[in-house]
Design a protein around this motif. Structure first.
Motif, PDB file in Angstrom:
ATOM      1  N   LEU A   8      15.457  -4.250 -21.443  1.00 46.98           N
ATOM      2  CA  LEU A   8      14.444  -3.196 -21.462  1.00 46.98           C
ATOM      3  C   LEU A   8      14.435  -2.437 -20.139  1.00 46.98           C
ATOM      4  O   LEU A   8      14.559  -3.037 -19.072  1.00 46.98           O
ATOM      5  N   LYS A   9      14.285  -1.150 -20.228  1.00 48.48           N
ATOM      6  CA  LYS A   9      14.257  -0.291 -19.037  1.00 48.48           C
ATOM      7  C   LYS A   9      12.819   0.012 -18.669  1.00 48.48           C
ATOM      8  O   LYS A   9      11.920  -0.035 -19.512  1.00 48.48           O
ATOM      9  N   SER A  10      12.586   0.369 -17.426  1.00 50.25           N
ATOM     10  CA  SER A  10      11.250   0.760 -16.970  1.00 50.25           C
ATOM     11  C   SER A  10      10.846   2.075 -17.635  1.00 50.25           C
ATOM     12  O   SER A  10      11.686   2.931 -17.907  1.00 50.25           O
ATOM     13  N   ALA A  11       9.562   2.225 -17.892  1.00 52.90           N
ATOM     14  CA  ALA A  11       9.069   3.447 -18.529  1.00 52.90           C
ATOM     15  C   ALA A  11       9.164   4.642 -17.593  1.00 52.90           C
ATOM     16  O   ALA A  11       9.266   5.776 -18.022  1.00 52.90           O
ATOM     17  N   VAL A  12       9.109   4.412 -16.248  1.00 53.90           N
ATOM     18  CA  VAL A  12       9.178   5.493 -15.261  1.00 53.90           C
ATOM     19  C   VAL A  12      10.519   5.405 -14.547  1.00 53.90           C
ATOM     20  O   VAL A  12      10.816   4.397 -13.914  1.00 53.90           O
ATOM     21  N   PRO A  13      11.340   6.422 -14.656  1.00 53.34           N
ATOM     22  CA  PRO A  13      12.626   6.382 -13.947  1.00 53.34           C
ATOM     23  C   PRO A  13      12.415   6.313 -12.439  1.00 53.34           C
ATOM     24  O   PRO A  13      11.480   6.905 -11.907  1.00 53.34           O
ATOM     25  N   SER A  14      13.275   5.608 -11.738  1.00 47.39           N
ATOM     26  CA  SER A  14      13.106   5.414 -10.292  1.00 47.39           C
ATOM     27  C   SER A  14      13.378   6.680  -9.497  1.00 47.39           C
ATOM     28  O   SER A  14      12.946   6.795  -8.365  1.00 47.39           O
ATOM     29  N   ASN A  15      14.079   7.661 -10.059  1.00 45.61           N
ATOM     30  CA  ASN A  15      14.394   8.866  -9.299  1.00 45.61           C
ATOM     31  C   ASN A  15      13.249   9.877  -9.295  1.00 45.61           C
ATOM     32  O   ASN A  15      13.342  10.917  -8.675  1.00 45.61           O
ATOM     33  N   VAL A  16      12.130   9.587  -9.953  1.00 45.77           N
ATOM     34  CA  VAL A  16      10.986  10.499  -9.984  1.00 45.77           C
ATOM     35  C   VAL A  16      10.209  10.434  -8.670  1.00 45.77           C
ATOM     36  O   VAL A  16       9.701  11.420  -8.186  1.00 45.77           O
ATOM     37  N   VAL A  17      10.119   9.270  -8.052  1.00 51.67           N
ATOM     38  CA  VAL A  17       9.376   9.095  -6.814  1.00 51.67           C
ATOM     39  C   VAL A  17      10.251   9.555  -5.657  1.00 51.67           C
ATOM     40  O   VAL A  17      11.334   9.036  -5.443  1.00 51.67           O
ATOM     41  N   SER A  18       9.769  10.545  -4.919  1.00 55.88           N
ATOM     42  CA  SER A  18      10.527  11.103  -3.809  1.00 55.88           C
ATOM     43  C   SER A  18      10.184  10.382  -2.513  1.00 55.88           C
ATOM     44  O   SER A  18       9.027  10.085  -2.255  1.00 55.88           O
ATOM     45  N   PRO A  19      11.177  10.100  -1.675  1.00 60.00           N
ATOM     46  CA  PRO A  19      10.891   9.466  -0.387  1.00 60.00           C
ATOM     47  C   PRO A  19      10.242  10.437   0.601  1.00 60.00           C
ATOM     48  O   PRO A  19       9.703  10.021   1.620  1.00 60.00           O
ATOM     49  N   VAL A  20      10.269  11.737   0.315  1.00 63.31           N
ATOM     50  CA  VAL A  20       9.681  12.746   1.200  1.00 63.31           C
ATOM     51  C   VAL A  20       8.202  12.883   0.854  1.00 63.31           C
ATOM     52  O   VAL A  20       7.846  13.080  -0.303  1.00 63.31           O
ATOM     53  N   ARG A  21       7.353  12.788   1.869  1.00 58.70           N
ATOM     54  CA  ARG A  21       5.925  12.980   1.621  1.00 58.70           C
ATOM     55  C   ARG A  21       5.633  14.461   1.507  1.00 58.70           C
ATOM     56  O   ARG A  21       6.189  15.273   2.218  1.00 58.70           O
ATOM     57  N   ARG A  22       4.749  14.795   0.592  1.00 60.61           N
ATOM     58  CA  ARG A  22       4.410  16.180   0.296  1.00 60.61           C
ATOM     59  C   ARG A  22       3.040  16.523   0.846  1.00 60.61           C
ATOM     60  O   ARG A  22       2.218  15.659   1.122  1.00 60.61           O
ATOM     61  N   PRO A  31       7.183  19.928   1.969  1.00 62.70           N
ATOM     62  CA  PRO A  31       7.186  18.652   2.687  1.00 62.70           C
ATOM     63  C   PRO A  31       6.134  18.637   3.801  1.00 62.70           C
ATOM     64  O   PRO A  31       5.895  19.645   4.465  1.00 62.70           O
ATOM     65  N   ALA A  32       5.524  17.492   4.001  1.00 65.68           N
ATOM     66  CA  ALA A  32       4.493  17.333   5.028  1.00 65.68           C
ATOM     67  C   ALA A  32       5.128  17.211   6.403  1.00 65.68           C
ATOM     68  O   ALA A  32       6.184  16.592   6.564  1.00 65.68           O
ATOM     69  N   VAL A  33       4.471  17.816   7.409  1.00 67.12           N
ATOM     70  CA  VAL A  33       4.949  17.734   8.793  1.00 67.12           C
ATOM     71  C   VAL A  33       3.865  17.242   9.742  1.00 67.12           C
ATOM     72  O   VAL A  33       4.145  16.934  10.891  1.00 67.12           O
ATOM     73  N   ALA A  34       2.614  17.172   9.277  1.00 67.28           N
ATOM     74  CA  ALA A  34       1.494  16.774  10.135  1.00 67.28           C
ATOM     75  C   ALA A  34       0.504  15.950   9.320  1.00 67.28           C
ATOM     76  O   ALA A  34       0.465  16.035   8.095  1.00 67.28           O
ATOM     77  N   THR A  35      -0.297  15.153  10.028  1.00 63.88           N
ATOM     78  CA  THR A  35      -1.326  14.341   9.388  1.00 63.88           C
ATOM     79  C   THR A  35      -2.686  14.730   9.948  1.00 63.88           C
ATOM     80  O   THR A  35      -2.858  14.836  11.161  1.00 63.88           O
ATOM     81  N   LEU A  36      -3.630  14.954   9.049  1.00 61.64           N
ATOM     82  CA  LEU A  36      -4.991  15.332   9.407  1.00 61.64           C
ATOM     83  C   LEU A  36      -5.915  14.157   9.133  1.00 61.64           C
ATOM     84  O   LEU A  36      -5.843  13.535   8.078  1.00 61.64           O
ATOM     85  N   THR A  37      -6.763  13.866  10.106  1.00 60.60           N
ATOM     86  CA  THR A  37      -7.779  12.837   9.923  1.00 60.60           C
ATOM     87  C   THR A  37      -9.074  13.329  10.552  1.00 60.60           C
ATOM     88  O   THR A  37      -9.058  14.208  11.418  1.00 60.60           O
ATOM     89  N   LEU A  47      -5.466  16.758  14.183  1.00 58.09           N
ATOM     90  CA  LEU A  47      -4.211  17.098  13.529  1.00 58.09           C
ATOM     91  C   LEU A  47      -3.079  16.679  14.454  1.00 58.09           C
ATOM     92  O   LEU A  47      -2.968  17.163  15.576  1.00 58.09           O
ATOM     93  N   GLY A  48      -2.265  15.754  13.979  1.00 57.22           N
ATOM     94  CA  GLY A  48      -1.183  15.237  14.812  1.00 57.22           C
ATOM     95  C   GLY A  48       0.117  15.199  14.055  1.00 57.22           C
ATOM     96  O   GLY A  48       0.208  15.678  12.919  1.00 57.22           O
ATOM     97  N   PRO A  49       1.128  14.618  14.670  1.00 58.78           N
ATOM     98  CA  PRO A  49       2.420  14.504  13.997  1.00 58.78           C
ATOM     99  C   PRO A  49       2.288  13.646  12.738  1.00 58.78           C
ATOM    100  O   PRO A  49       1.334  12.882  12.595  1.00 58.78           O
ATOM    101  N   LEU A  50       3.226  13.763  11.845  1.00 60.19           N
ATOM    102  CA  LEU A  50       3.194  13.033  10.585  1.00 60.19           C
ATOM    103  C   LEU A  50       3.140  11.534  10.862  1.00 60.19           C
ATOM    104  O   LEU A  50       3.954  10.997  11.611  1.00 60.19           O
ATOM    105  N   ALA A  51       2.146  10.871  10.288  1.00 57.97           N
ATOM    106  CA  ALA A  51       1.973   9.437  10.476  1.00 57.97           C
ATOM    107  C   ALA A  51       3.135   8.679   9.835  1.00 57.97           C
ATOM    108  O   ALA A  51       3.757   9.152   8.881  1.00 57.97           O
ATOM    109  N   THR A  52       3.403   7.512  10.362  1.00 59.95           N
ATOM    110  CA  THR A  52       4.497   6.700   9.849  1.00 59.95           C
ATOM    111  C   THR A  52       4.252   6.286   8.407  1.00 59.95           C
ATOM    112  O   THR A  52       5.149   6.300   7.584  1.00 59.95           O
ATOM    113  N   TYR A  53       3.003   5.934   8.110  1.00 64.87           N
ATOM    114  CA  TYR A  53       2.638   5.507   6.763  1.00 64.87           C
ATOM    115  C   TYR A  53       1.517   6.386   6.241  1.00 64.87           C
ATOM    116  O   TYR A  53       0.673   6.838   7.009  1.00 64.87           O
ATOM    117  N   ALA A  54       1.486   6.591   4.941  1.00 63.85           N
ATOM    118  CA  ALA A  54       0.401   7.345   4.322  1.00 63.85           C
ATOM    119  C   ALA A  54      -0.851   6.462   4.303  1.00 63.85           C
ATOM    120  O   ALA A  54      -0.824   5.358   3.776  1.00 63.85           O
TER     121      ALA A  54
END
Length: 141
Positions: A8-22, A31-37, A47-54
């Motif tokens: 059985l295959k997964s219902a969601v193909p793995s190529n749908v999730v992009s490694p680039v944060r939007r 594509p995201a270049v900065a993080t706002l908190t 407003l600073g540089p893009l955080a390592t993790y979302a």
């Protein structure tokens, strides 16, 4: 579990999730270049540089939305430099550049004036070198 067609295959193909944060803004796919908190206690948006993790309470923004960011009335926006942008020259940098240009123009004058007549050098005296840097001492009066 296997069927007649194979595993059985997964219902969601793995190529749908992009490694680039939007960008977090609605309908923006850049594509995201900065993080706002927000720092609610200080009424500050940071407003600073893009955080390592979302993070859950942070917003990723594209270049256009980060440039146009405004804060609510009474709030302050703090923009942190990410280091990739070229820094603006400070007054000390410009003064050092002007001094270097003046110093580069002096060797011809010193060579002509130090022709063995015992004349003292008017400019600073080089004490030592480290690579391309020189340590200078002011002439004594």
């Amino acid at each position: 579990m296997e069927s007649r067609r194979g595993p059985l295959k997964s219902a969601v193909p793995s190529n749908v999730v992009s490694p680039v944060r939007r960008c977090s803004r609605t309908a923006c796919g850049r594509p995201a270049v900065a993080t706002l908190t927000y720092v609610y206690a200080d009424s500050t948006a940071v407003l600073g540089p893009l955080a390592t993790y979302a993070e859950p309470h942070c917003y990723d923004l594209c270049a256009e939305h980060s440039e146009r960011l405004t804060a609510p009335r009474g709030w302050e926006v703090v923009r942190l430099l990410d280091g990739s942008a070229p820094a603006q020259p400070s007054g000390d940098d410009l003064e050092a550049l002007a001094n270097a240009v003046r110093e580069a123009a002096r060797p011809k004058q010193r060579a002509a004036g130090a022709g063995g007549d015992g004349a003292r050098s008017v400019g600073p005296v080089e004490v030592t070198r480290r690579g391309h840097l020189r340590v200078l001492r002011s002439p004594e009066p």
